[in-house]
Design a protein around this motif. Structure first.
Motif, PDB file in Angstrom:
ATOM      1  N   SER A 170      -6.869   4.032   8.217  1.00  0.00           N
ATOM      2  CA  SER A 170      -8.066   3.216   8.072  1.00  0.00           C
ATOM      3  C   SER A 170      -7.750   1.764   8.394  1.00  0.00           C
ATOM      4  O   SER A 170      -6.629   1.299   8.174  1.00  0.00           O
ATOM      5  N   HIS A 171      -8.750   1.050   8.910  1.00  0.00           N
ATOM      6  CA  HIS A 171      -8.604  -0.381   9.133  1.00  0.00           C
ATOM      7  C   HIS A 171      -9.117  -1.181   7.928  1.00  0.00           C
ATOM      8  O   HIS A 171      -9.012  -2.402   7.905  1.00  0.00           O
ATOM      9  N   ILE A 172      -9.688  -0.476   6.941  1.00  0.00           N
ATOM     10  CA  ILE A 172     -10.144  -1.145   5.720  1.00  0.00           C
ATOM     11  C   ILE A 172      -8.974  -1.142   4.750  1.00  0.00           C
ATOM     12  O   ILE A 172      -8.751  -0.182   4.008  1.00  0.00           O
ATOM     13  N   LEU A 173      -8.184  -2.213   4.764  1.00  0.00           N
ATOM     14  CA  LEU A 173      -6.924  -2.223   4.034  1.00  0.00           C
ATOM     15  C   LEU A 173      -7.116  -2.198   2.523  1.00  0.00           C
ATOM     16  O   LEU A 173      -6.277  -1.648   1.800  1.00  0.00           O
ATOM     17  N   SER A 174      -8.199  -2.764   2.035  1.00  0.00           N
ATOM     18  CA  SER A 174      -8.462  -2.712   0.594  1.00  0.00           C
ATOM     19  C   SER A 174      -8.675  -1.274   0.146  1.00  0.00           C
ATOM     20  O   SER A 174      -8.304  -0.888  -0.967  1.00  0.00           O
ATOM     21  N   GLU A 175      -9.284  -0.477   1.005  1.00  0.00           N
ATOM     22  CA  GLU A 175      -9.512   0.937   0.717  1.00  0.00           C
ATOM     23  C   GLU A 175      -8.187   1.686   0.633  1.00  0.00           C
ATOM     24  O   GLU A 175      -7.947   2.488  -0.275  1.00  0.00           O
ATOM     25  N   VAL A 176      -7.297   1.419   1.592  1.00  0.00           N
ATOM     26  CA  VAL A 176      -5.982   2.059   1.610  1.00  0.00           C
ATOM     27  C   VAL A 176      -5.199   1.684   0.358  1.00  0.00           C
ATOM     28  O   VAL A 176      -4.586   2.531  -0.291  1.00  0.00           O
ATOM     29  N   SER A 177      -5.218   0.411   0.015  1.00  0.00           N
ATOM     30  CA  SER A 177      -4.473  -0.070  -1.150  1.00  0.00           C
ATOM     31  C   SER A 177      -4.984   0.553  -2.436  1.00  0.00           C
ATOM     32  O   SER A 177      -4.215   0.799  -3.369  1.00  0.00           O
ATOM     33  N   ALA A 178      -6.293   0.842  -2.486  1.00  0.00           N
ATOM     34  CA  ALA A 178      -6.907   1.346  -3.718  1.00  0.00           C
ATOM     35  C   ALA A 178      -6.610   2.820  -3.974  1.00  0.00           C
ATOM     36  O   ALA A 178      -6.531   3.237  -5.133  1.00  0.00           O
ATOM     37  N   ILE A 179      -6.435   3.625  -2.932  1.00  0.00           N
ATOM     38  CA  ILE A 179      -6.350   5.073  -3.158  1.00  0.00           C
ATOM     39  C   ILE A 179      -5.035   5.713  -2.741  1.00  0.00           C
ATOM     40  O   ILE A 179      -4.786   6.868  -3.087  1.00  0.00           O
ATOM     41  N   CYS A 180      -4.169   4.997  -2.027  1.00  0.00           N
ATOM     42  CA  CYS A 180      -2.960   5.635  -1.487  1.00  0.00           C
ATOM     43  C   CYS A 180      -1.758   5.481  -2.420  1.00  0.00           C
ATOM     44  O   CYS A 180      -1.559   4.437  -3.026  1.00  0.00           O
ATOM     45  N   ASP A 181      -0.966   6.552  -2.514  1.00  0.00           N
ATOM     46  CA  ASP A 181       0.271   6.518  -3.299  1.00  0.00           C
ATOM     47  C   ASP A 181       1.404   5.894  -2.492  1.00  0.00           C
ATOM     48  O   ASP A 181       2.343   5.332  -3.051  1.00  0.00           O
ATOM     49  N   LYS A 182       1.308   6.019  -1.182  1.00  0.00           N
ATOM     50  CA  LYS A 182       2.372   5.570  -0.289  1.00  0.00           C
ATOM     51  C   LYS A 182       1.727   4.986   0.963  1.00  0.00           C
ATOM     52  O   LYS A 182       0.711   5.495   1.433  1.00  0.00           O
ATOM     53  N   ILE A 183       2.295   3.910   1.471  1.00  0.00           N
ATOM     54  CA  ILE A 183       1.772   3.279   2.684  1.00  0.00           C
ATOM     55  C   ILE A 183       2.878   3.211   3.723  1.00  0.00           C
ATOM     56  O   ILE A 183       4.004   2.802   3.417  1.00  0.00           O
ATOM     57  N   SER A 211      -1.483  -9.986  -0.654  1.00  0.00           N
ATOM     58  CA  SER A 211      -2.454  -8.965  -0.260  1.00  0.00           C
ATOM     59  C   SER A 211      -1.870  -8.043   0.799  1.00  0.00           C
ATOM     60  O   SER A 211      -0.963  -8.416   1.553  1.00  0.00           O
ATOM     61  N   LEU A 212      -2.419  -6.831   0.856  1.00  0.00           N
ATOM     62  CA  LEU A 212      -1.980  -5.884   1.868  1.00  0.00           C
ATOM     63  C   LEU A 212      -2.265  -6.430   3.269  1.00  0.00           C
ATOM     64  O   LEU A 212      -1.492  -6.205   4.205  1.00  0.00           O
TER      65      LEU A 212
END
Length: 350
Positions: A188-201, A299-300
């Motif tokens: 995703s390009h919505i980084l806040s979304e990735v940060s909110a739901i992902c266990d690993k980046i 921030s991410l």
């Protein structure tokens, strides 16, 4: 659940994926990030068996995607950036078609489809033609087809494109719920979304793995694990000059919306450094009163930019290359250890 080893994809002289290795356990949500052209979509297309690799291996739930494509693909649900929809079918007809392709048992099909439509909030449009739906509903139908059959691995490329804020929250909650019994890769390009739901980046750039870690630990890879948010009265240049000489500060990040003589910024430091006292005295000496000071995290978005910006910043380039070599070495050590363990177990069985 997913094991990728030394993956390489070349298009002529262009190297789209460069020696990429990673593993993902059952129940994890991986945020797969990178700038445009970084190799994200190419990697996901290889994981799904849509295109072949030049070198390397991909294992899905113990099945090699190249040697056992049919068995591996049974374990995968995929939502590409452009959902693969048949516009002249109704939603229910389309999901029935997908269920047939995935060999869902006849006596389970209707119950499963009804459940998936409730999960993705598309029950109310089940008898409408897909071509008559809004972009948001089409995206939901695309997500529904990826879930049909409840595969062990679900790969989602920009799953919230075209959705309104409420729909994004609902899909985010759905992804979290699915992770209880599925392994999920989310691009995703919505980084806040990735940060909110992902266990690993995992961040890649120019086909290379730059960094892979939990959202909380990512900032440590660029020396900005701790930070202070400040609101200071004074001129930006004066504040900047006062803080730049403080030992332990690794990055200063000024906000663009500072106004009314108040400068808003974040000062990041290494994990070992406590810069609060030095910041207080430095700004006091510069006659810049502190209106607010509290702990913050990088921030991410800032981490992403720091690790993927172009070669104009030589320090960042060196840092990215160092991280690439470090992760490559780490993965090789993990795989070597795993291979030794398997060999030992095999000898014991014999």
């Amino acid at each position: 659940m997913i094991e990728v080893k030394h993956l390489v994809k070349k298009y002529g002289e262009h190297l789209a994926v460069d020696d990429l290795s990673f593993t993902l356990e059952k129940g994890q949500i991986l945020g797969f990030l990178g700038p445009n052209g970084a190799g994200k979509s190419t990697t996901m297309n290889i994981l799904t068996g849509y295109i072949s690799a030049t070198e390397g291996t991909v294992s899905i739930n113990g099945h090699d995607i190249f040697d056992e494509p049919e068995e591996a693909k049974k374990c995968i649900g995929y939502l590409p950036e452009l959902p693969p929809l048949y516009q002249d079918m109704t939603v229910r007809e389309y999901l029935n078609f997908v269920a047939d392709i995935k060999f869902v048992k006849r006596n389970e099909k209707r119950k499963m489809i009804d459940r998936i439509m409730r999960m993705t909030k598309i029950t109310d449009v089940s008898e409408r033609l897909i071509k008559q739906l809004s972009k948001g509903y089409k995206q939901r139908v695309g997500l529904a087809q990826a879930i049909v059959g409840f595969p062990e691995v679900i790969i989602l490329d920009e799953p919230t494109v075209g959705l309104d804020p409420m729909q994004i929250i609902e899909i985010r909650d759905l992804i979290k719920e699915l992770s209880k019994s599925h392994t999920i890769i989310l691009s995703s390009h919505i980084l806040s979304e990735v940060s909110a739901i992902c266990d690993k980046i995992m961040i890649i750039n120019k086909g290379r793995l730059v960094v892979s870690d939990s959202p909380d630990n990512l900032s440590q890879h660029i020396g900005g694990s701790k930070g202070l948010h400040l609101e200071v009265k004074g001129e930006t240049e004066t504040v900047k000059k006062a803080l730049e000489g403080i030992e332990g500060i690794t990055k200063l990040e000024f906000e663009k919306n500072s106004k009314g003589g108040i400068v808003k910024l974040s000062a990041y430091s290494t994990e070992e450094s406590d810069i609060r006292e030095a910041v207080f005295y430095a700004l006091s000496d510069a006659r810049c009163p502190i209106y607010d000071m509290h702990s913050t995290k990088m921030s991410l978005e800032s981490i992403f930019l720091e690790l993927t910006q172009d070669n104009k910043n030589s320090n960042t380039t060196k840092n990215s290359n160092r991280l690439f070599r470090k992760n490559k070495q780490k993965n090789e050590e993990v795989y070597a250890a795993g291979a030794n363990n398997q060999e030992s177990e095999h000898k014991e069985e014999n």
